[in-house]
Design a protein around this motif. Sequence first.
Motif, PDB file in Angstrom:
ATOM      1  N   ASP A 103      -2.661   8.930  39.817  1.00  0.00           N
ATOM      2  CA  ASP A 103      -1.259   9.297  39.973  1.00  0.00           C
ATOM      3  C   ASP A 103      -0.664   9.921  38.721  1.00  0.00           C
ATOM      4  N   SER A 104      -1.258   9.662  37.560  1.00  0.00           N
ATOM      5  CA  SER A 104      -0.698  10.187  36.317  1.00  0.00           C
ATOM      6  C   SER A 104      -1.036  11.669  36.173  1.00  0.00           C
ATOM      7  N   PRO A 105      -0.116  12.443  35.550  1.00  0.00           N
ATOM      8  CA  PRO A 105      -0.386  13.876  35.404  1.00  0.00           C
ATOM      9  C   PRO A 105      -1.548  14.107  34.442  1.00  0.00           C
ATOM     10  N   PRO A 106      -2.333  15.156  34.670  1.00  0.00           N
ATOM     11  CA  PRO A 106      -3.467  15.425  33.774  1.00  0.00           C
ATOM     12  C   PRO A 106      -2.974  15.804  32.382  1.00  0.00           C
ATOM     13  N   LEU A 107      -3.632  15.255  31.370  1.00  0.00           N
ATOM     14  CA  LEU A 107      -3.273  15.561  29.991  1.00  0.00           C
ATOM     15  C   LEU A 107      -3.819  16.930  29.612  1.00  0.00           C
ATOM     16  N   ILE A 108      -3.169  17.554  28.655  1.00  0.00           N
ATOM     17  CA  ILE A 108      -3.610  18.878  28.225  1.00  0.00           C
ATOM     18  C   ILE A 108      -4.472  18.752  26.985  1.00  0.00           C
ATOM     19  N   GLY A 109      -5.386  19.684  26.829  1.00  0.00           N
ATOM     20  CA  GLY A 109      -6.251  19.714  25.662  1.00  0.00           C
ATOM     21  C   GLY A 109      -5.738  20.708  24.642  1.00  0.00           C
ATOM     22  N   GLU A 110      -6.325  20.667  23.473  1.00  0.00           N
ATOM     23  CA  GLU A 110      -5.919  21.583  22.403  1.00  0.00           C
ATOM     24  C   GLU A 110      -6.202  23.033  22.766  1.00  0.00           C
ATOM     25  N   ASP A 111      -7.258  23.284  23.537  1.00  0.00           N
ATOM     26  CA  ASP A 111      -7.566  24.655  23.961  1.00  0.00           C
ATOM     27  C   ASP A 111      -6.438  25.218  24.813  1.00  0.00           C
ATOM     28  N   ARG A 130      10.408  27.867  23.153  1.00  0.00           N
ATOM     29  CA  ARG A 130       9.193  27.730  23.968  1.00  0.00           C
ATOM     30  C   ARG A 130       8.028  27.158  23.159  1.00  0.00           C
ATOM     31  N   LEU A 131       7.909  27.556  21.891  1.00  0.00           N
ATOM     32  CA  LEU A 131       6.849  26.997  21.056  1.00  0.00           C
ATOM     33  C   LEU A 131       7.040  25.490  20.894  1.00  0.00           C
ATOM     34  N   HIS A 132       8.278  25.068  20.679  1.00  0.00           N
ATOM     35  CA  HIS A 132       8.558  23.636  20.567  1.00  0.00           C
ATOM     36  C   HIS A 132       8.145  22.922  21.861  1.00  0.00           C
ATOM     37  N   GLN A 133       8.464  23.519  23.001  1.00  0.00           N
ATOM     38  CA  GLN A 133       8.110  22.935  24.293  1.00  0.00           C
ATOM     39  C   GLN A 133       6.592  22.833  24.446  1.00  0.00           C
ATOM     40  N   VAL A 134       5.873  23.883  24.038  1.00  0.00           N
ATOM     41  CA  VAL A 134       4.407  23.876  24.147  1.00  0.00           C
ATOM     42  C   VAL A 134       3.793  22.859  23.190  1.00  0.00           C
ATOM     43  N   LEU A 135       4.285  22.811  21.968  1.00  0.00           N
ATOM     44  CA  LEU A 135       3.694  21.928  20.961  1.00  0.00           C
ATOM     45  C   LEU A 135       3.989  20.453  21.210  1.00  0.00           C
ATOM     46  N   THR A 136       5.029  20.160  21.956  1.00  0.00           N
ATOM     47  CA  THR A 136       5.350  18.760  22.265  1.00  0.00           C
ATOM     48  C   THR A 136       4.938  18.367  23.679  1.00  0.00           C
ATOM     49  N   ALA A 137       4.368  19.276  24.431  1.00  0.00           N
ATOM     50  CA  ALA A 137       3.977  19.008  25.822  1.00  0.00           C
ATOM     51  C   ALA A 137       2.862  17.970  25.877  1.00  0.00           C
ATOM     52  N   THR A 138       2.951  17.111  26.879  1.00  0.00           N
ATOM     53  CA  THR A 138       1.892  16.120  27.103  1.00  0.00           C
ATOM     54  C   THR A 138       1.215  16.321  28.454  1.00  0.00           C
ATOM     55  N   ALA A 139       1.854  17.067  29.339  1.00  0.00           N
ATOM     56  CA  ALA A 139       1.285  17.314  30.664  1.00  0.00           C
ATOM     57  C   ALA A 139       1.190  18.820  30.912  1.00  0.00           C
ATOM     58  N   HIS A 140       0.266  19.202  31.751  1.00  0.00           N
ATOM     59  CA  HIS A 140       0.033  20.605  32.063  1.00  0.00           C
ATOM     60  C   HIS A 140       1.275  21.266  32.661  1.00  0.00           C
ATOM     61  N   SER A 141       2.035  20.528  33.437  1.00  0.00           N
ATOM     62  CA  SER A 141       3.239  21.091  34.061  1.00  0.00           C
ATOM     63  C   SER A 141       4.254  21.552  33.020  1.00  0.00           C
ATOM     64  N   GLU A 142       4.291  20.893  31.867  1.00  0.00           N
ATOM     65  CA  GLU A 142       5.211  21.302  30.797  1.00  0.00           C
ATOM     66  C   GLU A 142       4.785  22.646  30.204  1.00  0.00           C
ATOM     67  N   LEU A 143       3.482  22.878  30.107  1.00  0.00           N
ATOM     68  CA  LEU A 143       2.999  24.175  29.627  1.00  0.00           C
ATOM     69  C   LEU A 143       3.349  25.270  30.624  1.00  0.00           C
TER      70      LEU A 143
END
Length: 180
Positions: free
Chosen positions: A7-15, A41-54
């Motif tokens: 149920d948890s959103p997939p985490l994003i990798g550094e790539d 947008r860079l702040h949003q990307v760098l602090t994102a924890t889930a793929h949906s945020e990217l």
Amino acid sequence: MTPSPEDSPPLIGEDDRNTAVQRLQEAYAEGLVSHEELDERLHQVLTATAHSELVSALASLPEENPGTTSTIAAAGGWIQRRGAWRVPRFLKVGSAYGRVRLDLSRAIIEHPVVDIELQLGTGGARITVPRDAVVDVEGLHTGWKDLRYKARRPSRPGAPKVRISGSMGFGRLKIRHAWR
């Protein structure tokens, strides 16, 4: 009730994060976003924890250029690239009987991650990667002979990552890091 791992959103990798940062930088260079919007947008990307945020940070940008895949194929003989050649984001290399030599040590690598897909029959391959590159061979299936690769100690931040996948029949793949 505790949510299950499914149920948890997939985490994003550094790539994924690095690719998103690069897309934003390219959009800024092309004048598609303002300086202020780039910062947000860079702040949003760098602090994102889930793929949906990217996805939401990149939502209004045009689709990524699909022209970054190249294919090199030969039935027999040599396939060789060396010197200052431009490495595409995705490189497909196919050979039934020949040898493959890819030297990325002096190549122009514009992407944080380069995917090389090998489809080789009986010929062997040798790939030379930049000195500080990170090499991932998880997606490679070898048939007859084993892979020869000695991983280096951790590289500097921002070093290119080379992911090698595909299949090899009877040949051997040798990967080495450049001296300089």
